[in-house]
Design a protein around this motif. Structure first.
Motif, PDB file in Angstrom:
ATOM      1  N   HIS A  53       0.848  -1.197   0.000  1.00 25.76           N
ATOM      2  CA  HIS A  53       0.000   0.000   0.000  1.00 25.76           C
ATOM      3  C   HIS A  53       0.880   1.242   0.000  1.00 25.76           C
ATOM      4  O   HIS A  53       1.784   1.379   0.831  1.00 25.76           O
ATOM      5  CB  HIS A  53      -0.909   0.019   1.223  1.00 25.76           C
ATOM      6  N   ASN A  54       0.611   2.146  -0.940  1.00 29.56           N
ATOM      7  CA  ASN A  54       1.301   3.438  -1.019  1.00 29.56           C
ATOM      8  C   ASN A  54       0.277   4.555  -0.870  1.00 29.56           C
ATOM      9  O   ASN A  54      -0.731   4.567  -1.582  1.00 29.56           O
ATOM     10  CB  ASN A  54       2.033   3.577  -2.354  1.00 29.56           C
ATOM     11  N   GLN A  55       0.561   5.471   0.040  1.00 31.78           N
ATOM     12  CA  GLN A  55      -0.407   6.518   0.364  1.00 31.78           C
ATOM     13  C   GLN A  55       0.275   7.872   0.413  1.00 31.78           C
ATOM     14  O   GLN A  55       1.354   8.024   0.999  1.00 31.78           O
ATOM     15  CB  GLN A  55      -1.048   6.196   1.718  1.00 31.78           C
ATOM     16  N   TYR A  56      -0.354   8.870  -0.214  1.00 33.61           N
ATOM     17  CA  TYR A  56       0.175  10.234  -0.262  1.00 33.61           C
ATOM     18  C   TYR A  56      -0.913  11.198   0.192  1.00 33.61           C
ATOM     19  O   TYR A  56      -2.012  11.218  -0.380  1.00 33.61           O
ATOM     20  CB  TYR A  56       0.624  10.595  -1.685  1.00 33.61           C
ATOM     21  N   GLU A  57      -0.610  11.997   1.215  1.00 31.23           N
ATOM     22  CA  GLU A  57      -1.565  12.982   1.720  1.00 31.23           C
ATOM     23  C   GLU A  57      -0.923  14.367   1.635  1.00 31.23           C
ATOM     24  O   GLU A  57       0.068  14.645   2.319  1.00 31.23           O
ATOM     25  CB  GLU A  57      -1.947  12.654   3.158  1.00 31.23           C
ATOM     26  N   TYR A  58      -1.519  15.221   0.787  1.00 33.77           N
ATOM     27  CA  TYR A  58      -1.004  16.574   0.581  1.00 33.77           C
ATOM     28  C   TYR A  58      -1.762  17.547   1.487  1.00 33.77           C
ATOM     29  O   TYR A  58      -2.999  17.536   1.525  1.00 33.77           O
ATOM     30  CB  TYR A  58      -1.175  16.985  -0.880  1.00 33.77           C
ATOM     31  N   VAL A  59      -1.012  18.395   2.205  1.00 32.17           N
ATOM     32  CA  VAL A  59      -1.620  19.301   3.177  1.00 32.17           C
ATOM     33  C   VAL A  59      -0.877  20.631   3.194  1.00 32.17           C
ATOM     34  O   VAL A  59       0.248  20.741   2.694  1.00 32.17           O
ATOM     35  CB  VAL A  59      -1.588  18.699   4.606  1.00 32.17           C
ATOM     36  N   LEU A  60      -1.522  21.636   3.785  1.00 26.82           N
ATOM     37  CA  LEU A  60      -0.869  22.915   4.050  1.00 26.82           C
ATOM     38  C   LEU A  60      -0.683  23.034   5.553  1.00 26.82           C
ATOM     39  O   LEU A  60      -1.646  22.960   6.319  1.00 26.82           O
ATOM     40  CB  LEU A  60      -1.710  24.079   3.538  1.00 26.82           C
ATOM     41  N   GLU A  61       0.557  23.193   5.983  1.00 29.82           N
ATOM     42  CA  GLU A  61       0.870  23.363   7.404  1.00 29.82           C
ATOM     43  C   GLU A  61       1.815  24.543   7.550  1.00 29.82           C
ATOM     44  O   GLU A  61       2.889  24.552   6.942  1.00 29.82           O
ATOM     45  CB  GLU A  61       1.531  22.111   7.984  1.00 29.82           C
ATOM     46  N   ASP A  62       1.426  25.507   8.354  1.00 25.84           N
ATOM     47  CA  ASP A  62       2.282  26.670   8.623  1.00 25.84           C
ATOM     48  C   ASP A  62       2.783  27.304   7.323  1.00 25.84           C
ATOM     49  O   ASP A  62       3.967  27.607   7.164  1.00 25.84           O
ATOM     50  CB  ASP A  62       3.475  26.265   9.507  1.00 25.84           C
ATOM     51  N   ASP A 196      -6.618   1.794 -13.357  1.00 27.56           N
ATOM     52  CA  ASP A 196      -6.681   3.253 -13.433  1.00 27.56           C
ATOM     53  C   ASP A 196      -6.992   3.849 -12.063  1.00 27.56           C
ATOM     54  O   ASP A 196      -7.748   3.276 -11.273  1.00 27.56           O
ATOM     55  CB  ASP A 196      -7.753   3.686 -14.427  1.00 27.56           C
ATOM     56  N   VAL A 197      -6.422   5.025 -11.815  1.00 26.97           N
ATOM     57  CA  VAL A 197      -6.702   5.757 -10.579  1.00 26.97           C
ATOM     58  C   VAL A 197      -7.985   6.559 -10.776  1.00 26.97           C
ATOM     59  O   VAL A 197      -8.142   7.259 -11.782  1.00 26.97           O
ATOM     60  CB  VAL A 197      -5.532   6.691 -10.213  1.00 26.97           C
ATOM     61  N   LYS A 198      -8.888   6.470  -9.803  1.00 33.03           N
ATOM     62  CA  LYS A 198     -10.169   7.167  -9.902  1.00 33.03           C
ATOM     63  C   LYS A 198     -10.430   7.982  -8.643  1.00 33.03           C
ATOM     64  O   LYS A 198      -9.986   7.616  -7.550  1.00 33.03           O
ATOM     65  CB  LYS A 198     -11.300   6.169 -10.122  1.00 33.03           C
ATOM     66  N   GLN A 199     -11.148   9.080  -8.817  1.00 30.79           N
ATOM     67  CA  GLN A 199     -11.544   9.874  -7.657  1.00 30.79           C
ATOM     68  C   GLN A 199     -12.672   9.158  -6.939  1.00 30.79           C
ATOM     69  O   GLN A 199     -13.581   8.605  -7.568  1.00 30.79           O
ATOM     70  CB  GLN A 199     -11.993  11.277  -8.086  1.00 30.79           C
ATOM     71  N   VAL A 200     -12.595   9.136  -5.610  1.00 35.41           N
ATOM     72  CA  VAL A 200     -13.585   8.420  -4.804  1.00 35.41           C
ATOM     73  C   VAL A 200     -14.307   9.386  -3.883  1.00 35.41           C
ATOM     74  O   VAL A 200     -13.765  10.416  -3.466  1.00 35.41           O
ATOM     75  CB  VAL A 200     -12.920   7.295  -3.980  1.00 35.41           C
ATOM     76  N   GLU A 201     -15.555   9.032  -3.560  1.00 33.38           N
ATOM     77  CA  GLU A 201     -16.341   9.837  -2.633  1.00 33.38           C
ATOM     78  C   GLU A 201     -15.806   9.660  -1.217  1.00 33.38           C
ATOM     79  O   GLU A 201     -15.359   8.578  -0.839  1.00 33.38           O
ATOM     80  CB  GLU A 201     -17.806   9.422  -2.696  1.00 33.38           C
ATOM     81  N   ASN A 202     -15.827  10.751  -0.444  1.00 31.95           N
ATOM     82  CA  ASN A 202     -15.441  10.640   0.951  1.00 31.95           C
ATOM     83  C   ASN A 202     -16.263  11.650   1.759  1.00 31.95           C
ATOM     84  O   ASN A 202     -16.891  12.565   1.212  1.00 31.95           O
ATOM     85  CB  ASN A 202     -13.935  10.864   1.135  1.00 31.95           C
ATOM     86  N   ASP A 203     -16.259  11.482   3.075  1.00 37.69           N
ATOM     87  CA  ASP A 203     -17.105  12.297   3.952  1.00 37.69           C
ATOM     88  C   ASP A 203     -16.598  13.719   4.112  1.00 37.69           C
ATOM     89  O   ASP A 203     -17.361  14.620   4.464  1.00 37.69           O
ATOM     90  CB  ASP A 203     -17.214  11.641   5.339  1.00 37.69           C
ATOM     91  N   TYR A 210      -8.246  10.057  -4.171  1.00 43.75           N
ATOM     92  CA  TYR A 210      -8.100   9.217  -5.354  1.00 43.75           C
ATOM     93  C   TYR A 210      -7.536   7.860  -4.928  1.00 43.75           C
ATOM     94  O   TYR A 210      -6.730   7.789  -3.989  1.00 43.75           O
ATOM     95  CB  TYR A 210      -7.136   9.846  -6.355  1.00 43.75           C
ATOM     96  N   SER A 211      -7.936   6.808  -5.640  1.00 45.52           N
ATOM     97  CA  SER A 211      -7.414   5.492  -5.268  1.00 45.52           C
ATOM     98  C   SER A 211      -7.390   4.545  -6.463  1.00 45.52           C
ATOM     99  O   SER A 211      -8.070   4.764  -7.473  1.00 45.52           O
ATOM    100  CB  SER A 211      -8.249   4.873  -4.141  1.00 45.52           C
ATOM    101  N   ALA A 212      -6.606   3.490  -6.309  1.00 45.03           N
ATOM    102  CA  ALA A 212      -6.548   2.397  -7.280  1.00 45.03           C
ATOM    103  C   ALA A 212      -6.106   1.148  -6.534  1.00 45.03           C
ATOM    104  O   ALA A 212      -5.382   1.234  -5.534  1.00 45.03           O
ATOM    105  CB  ALA A 212      -5.580   2.708  -8.412  1.00 45.03           C
ATOM    106  N   SER A 213      -6.547   0.011  -7.010  1.00 49.67           N
ATOM    107  CA  SER A 213      -6.124  -1.242  -6.369  1.00 49.67           C
ATOM    108  C   SER A 213      -6.126  -2.366  -7.394  1.00 49.67           C
ATOM    109  O   SER A 213      -6.801  -2.283  -8.429  1.00 49.67           O
ATOM    110  CB  SER A 213      -7.044  -1.603  -5.196  1.00 49.67           C
ATOM    111  N   MET A 214      -5.367  -3.392  -7.081  1.00 45.24           N
ATOM    112  CA  MET A 214      -5.262  -4.538  -7.987  1.00 45.24           C
ATOM    113  C   MET A 214      -4.845  -5.750  -7.169  1.00 45.24           C
ATOM    114  O   MET A 214      -4.049  -5.639  -6.224  1.00 45.24           O
ATOM    115  CB  MET A 214      -4.226  -4.246  -9.080  1.00 45.24           C
ATOM    116  N   THR A 215      -5.379  -6.896  -7.497  1.00 41.81           N
ATOM    117  CA  THR A 215      -4.998  -8.131  -6.814  1.00 41.81           C
ATOM    118  C   THR A 215      -4.213  -9.022  -7.767  1.00 41.81           C
ATOM    119  O   THR A 215      -4.324  -8.916  -8.987  1.00 41.81           O
ATOM    120  CB  THR A 215      -6.236  -8.890  -6.305  1.00 41.81           C
TER     121      THR A 215
END
Length: 653
Positions: A53-62, A196-203, A210-215
């Motif tokens: 699993h590879n995860q990237y979270e982009y944020v603004l801090e200070d 393919d990477v697709k945009q997903v709904e979130n709360d 965005y996410s993608a997965s494969m088995t």
């Protein structure tokens, strides 16, 4: 990407004041999980990635645009080799501000978990490159264990990046996730059949996710005449829009052309003065042809200024400092070349590309991750030059930068405005005739038939000469002798070398290198009773072999086009005849309609006691489709087959 840090600083200004703060939730694993349930086939694997699993979270801090990068892996280790491979985990700290979180454990066959002690975390820094790492050893790993770890790094935001989703072992479950503030939009492209990477709904409406997965991702094995990383499944991604500022696409090829033009052609008054003085040392003659002038300027600059590929401080990019210290970065040496050619009136376009040994340049997806290497293109001569690479000489550039695409930047001037126009063009492979390894041998036998006396003239051309010709005159006499010995003993390990000479031929084709050597060797002879076994095929030296019938996965990709012409004259001892001269004849051709891109042909004539062997071999194209792999393999193996030819010499009856 070239000068990733300095360029990122310029580009991040476009984001300043627009990103909204988003809270980052700490990553968690399953605290008390059981072992995976596997099929019989999966249990038989010597190594299996159960989770990637590879995860990237982009944020603004200070007021900083940052990225939290998490990698989570679980690996089944079912062999001592797999244990050795995974009992130590290395974390790169490049571009990293802090290691935020790290957890690791091993779970044995009985379900017992042993957790990593953070006090055992070590730091390592490479002196030359400055690269930093965190290293830790896994405890309790045994056959059948599941090795699990994840780590989260707080990093400077990467606006364009890639992640590989395929490895040298199978992956049971693979996943990718990226999130960012809602006014930012990323674009993605998956390669080699990954989902393919697709945009997903979130709360959280403040976040785009965005996410993608494969088995069951199959293992990617390394194959001859193929590049591993270029064929792995992967995802490329880039920041494409900042809707808080405008709807315009970010970081396009047009923007890249303007950015790199500015980097390479913007100089200070001190730089211009230093350059004018430097030009006088080049002995450029405007009355000569452009090709001669280009070669002369390249030789003068490359023999004067050294390049440090690992360093990028500002002084190494300033022409005034470069001509004084004789040291430059990749950007600096390219700027010196580009401005020099501009000043002497030779038109050139900067070209930015990447090695096709890595993921190949895709002009249809404008990620700047492909912008890794500097070249110059001369539209009047159609030739290329690689400023940072000492051993390459016009018109040859490193072969891994050919047979691919690149960003071509055409300088233009409108009034007071100077900038660059972008186009994606092909960087062609060089013709096979430029890269040669030609052999002319004369072979006679000693009186007692225990050794051969050989006069060999070997001429390397193009890529085959690249690591000889530029360096030879810089070597000491001892180093030159050692080089000749090593080259000769590749063919005849027991060679006793007599008279020899060698010289670079810089004005021939793409810079050739010639060796003329006399040596004596017993390596090619064996006695079998009254017969003499003469290993004539071994005279051409060891050859690549592709005899194994493994299933082929990737298309054929040659390093560069090349040709071999060999002429071997053998003086058969008086009183002897050759029993099997027909073994010399081999004819393997790869046909593609009316073309013959690959070929191996060997033939002979026998007149009196002189056996003359001619061999022609060439590879005129870089690629061959997977469907024609067997035909290509036959050509490769033809040279290996010739290498094994042994002539039987019998006494004349």
């Amino acid at each position: 990407m070239i000068q990733r840090v300095s360029i990122a600083v310029l580009l991040l200004l476009a984001l300043a004041g627009t990103a909204r703060a988003v809270e980052v939730r700490p990553y968690e694993w399953e605290k008390n999980r059981g072992r995976y349930t596997l099929t019989d086939k999966e249990k038989e694997q010597t190594e299996l990635i159960l989770k990637q699993h590879n995860q990237y979270e982009y944020v603004l801090e200070d007021n900083q645009f940052l990225m939290y990068s998490t990698i989570h892996r679980i690996i089944l280790v079912n062999s001592n080799e797999a244990i050795q491979k995974h009992n130590r985990i290395v974390i790169s700290m490049n571009n990293t501000i802090d290691l935020i979180d790290l957890k690791a454990r091993s779970i044995n066959k009985d379900g017992k978990a042993i957790y990593f002690d953070k006090s055992n975390l070590k730091e390592l820094k490479e002196e030359e490159s400055g690269n930093a790492y965190r290293i830790f050893a896994m405890e309790g790993v045994e056959l059948g264990s599941e090795v699990e770890y994840y780590f989260t790094r707080k990093m400077r935001a990467s606006l364009f990046d890639r992640v590989f989703m395929q490895f040298d072992v199978p992956v049971k479950a693979s996943s990718f996730m990226l999130s960012c503030p809602s006014h930012l939009k990323f674009d993605f492209r998956a390669y080699q059949g990954y989902a393919d990477v697709k945009q997903v709904e979130n709360d959280n409406k403040e976040v785009n996710q965005y996410s993608a997965s494969m088995t069951d991702v199959p293992a990617m094995k390394k194959e001859a005449f193929s590049y591993y990383d270029a064929n792995r499944k992967r995802i490329e991604f880039k920041l494409a829009y900042n809707t808080a500022r405008s709807q315009a696409r970010l970081y396009t090829w047009d923007e890249a052309a303007k950015t790199f033009y500015s980097l390479l052609f913007t100089t200070s008054k001190d730089d211009d003065k230093a350059l004018e003085k430097f030009l006088k040392t080049l002995n450029d003659n405007p009355s000569k042809s452009k090709e001669i002038r280009i070669r002369n300027i390249e030789q003068k600059i490359k023999s004067t200024v050294k390049v440090n590929r690992e360093r990028s401080e500002e002084s190494l990019t300033q022409i005034s400092a470069i001509v004084k210290s004789k040291l430059a970065s990749r950007e600096g040496i390219t700027k010196l070349f580009a401005r020099t050619f501009e000043m002497v009136g030779i038109k050139c376009y900067p070209v930015i590309t990447c090695s096709r040994e890595e993921p190949k340049f895709d002009g249809g997806f404008d990620t700047w991750s492909y912008l890794d290497e500097y070249l110059l293109y001369f539209p009047d001569t159609k030739g290329f030059l690689a400023p940072p690479v000492f051993e390459s000489r016009y018109p040859l550039i490193p072969s891994e930068f050919t047979a691919t695409k690149g960003l071509f930047i055409e300088p233009f001037t409108v009034g007071e405005v100077k900038s660059g126009l972008a186009s994606i063009e092909t960087i062609p492979a060089s013709d096979y005739t430029l890269s040669s390894d030609n052999l002319d041998m004369d072979v006679s036998f000693s009186d007692d038939l225990s050794a051969t006396d050989i006069h060999q003239v070997r001429e390397f051309g193009g890529y085959n000469a690249m690591f000889f010709a530029p360096y030879y005159d810089l070597m000491t006499g001892e180093q030159q002798t050692r080089m000749i010995e090593e080259l000769t003993k590749q063919t005849a390990p027991d060679a006793t070398i007599g008279k020899w000479s060698a010289k670079a031929l810089p004005d021939k084709q793409a810079g050739n290198f010639l060796i003329d050597v006399n040596f004596k060797s017993s390596h090619f002879l064996e006695k079998a009773g009254p017969r003499i076994l003469f290993k004539v095929g071994a005279l051409i030296g060891p050859q690549v072999e592709m005899y194994r019938d493994d299933e082929r996965i990737t298309e054929v990709e040659n390093e560069f086009n090349r040709g071999y012409d060999r002429l071997i004259k053998i003086h058969i001892p008086a009183g002897y005849t050759i029993r099997n001269p027909q073994d010399i004849k081999i004819d393997i051709t790869y046909k593609d309609k009316d073309k013959t891109p690959f070929l191996f042909q060997s033939d002979y004539t026998l007149k009196d006691n002189l056996l003359t062997i001619t061999i022609k071999e060439y590879y005129k194209e870089i690629f061959a489709p997977l469907s024609r792999y067997e035909d290509f393999r036959k050509v490769i193996n033809a040279s290996a087959d010739f290498n094994k030819v042994t002539l039987v010499l019998e006494k004349t009856k």
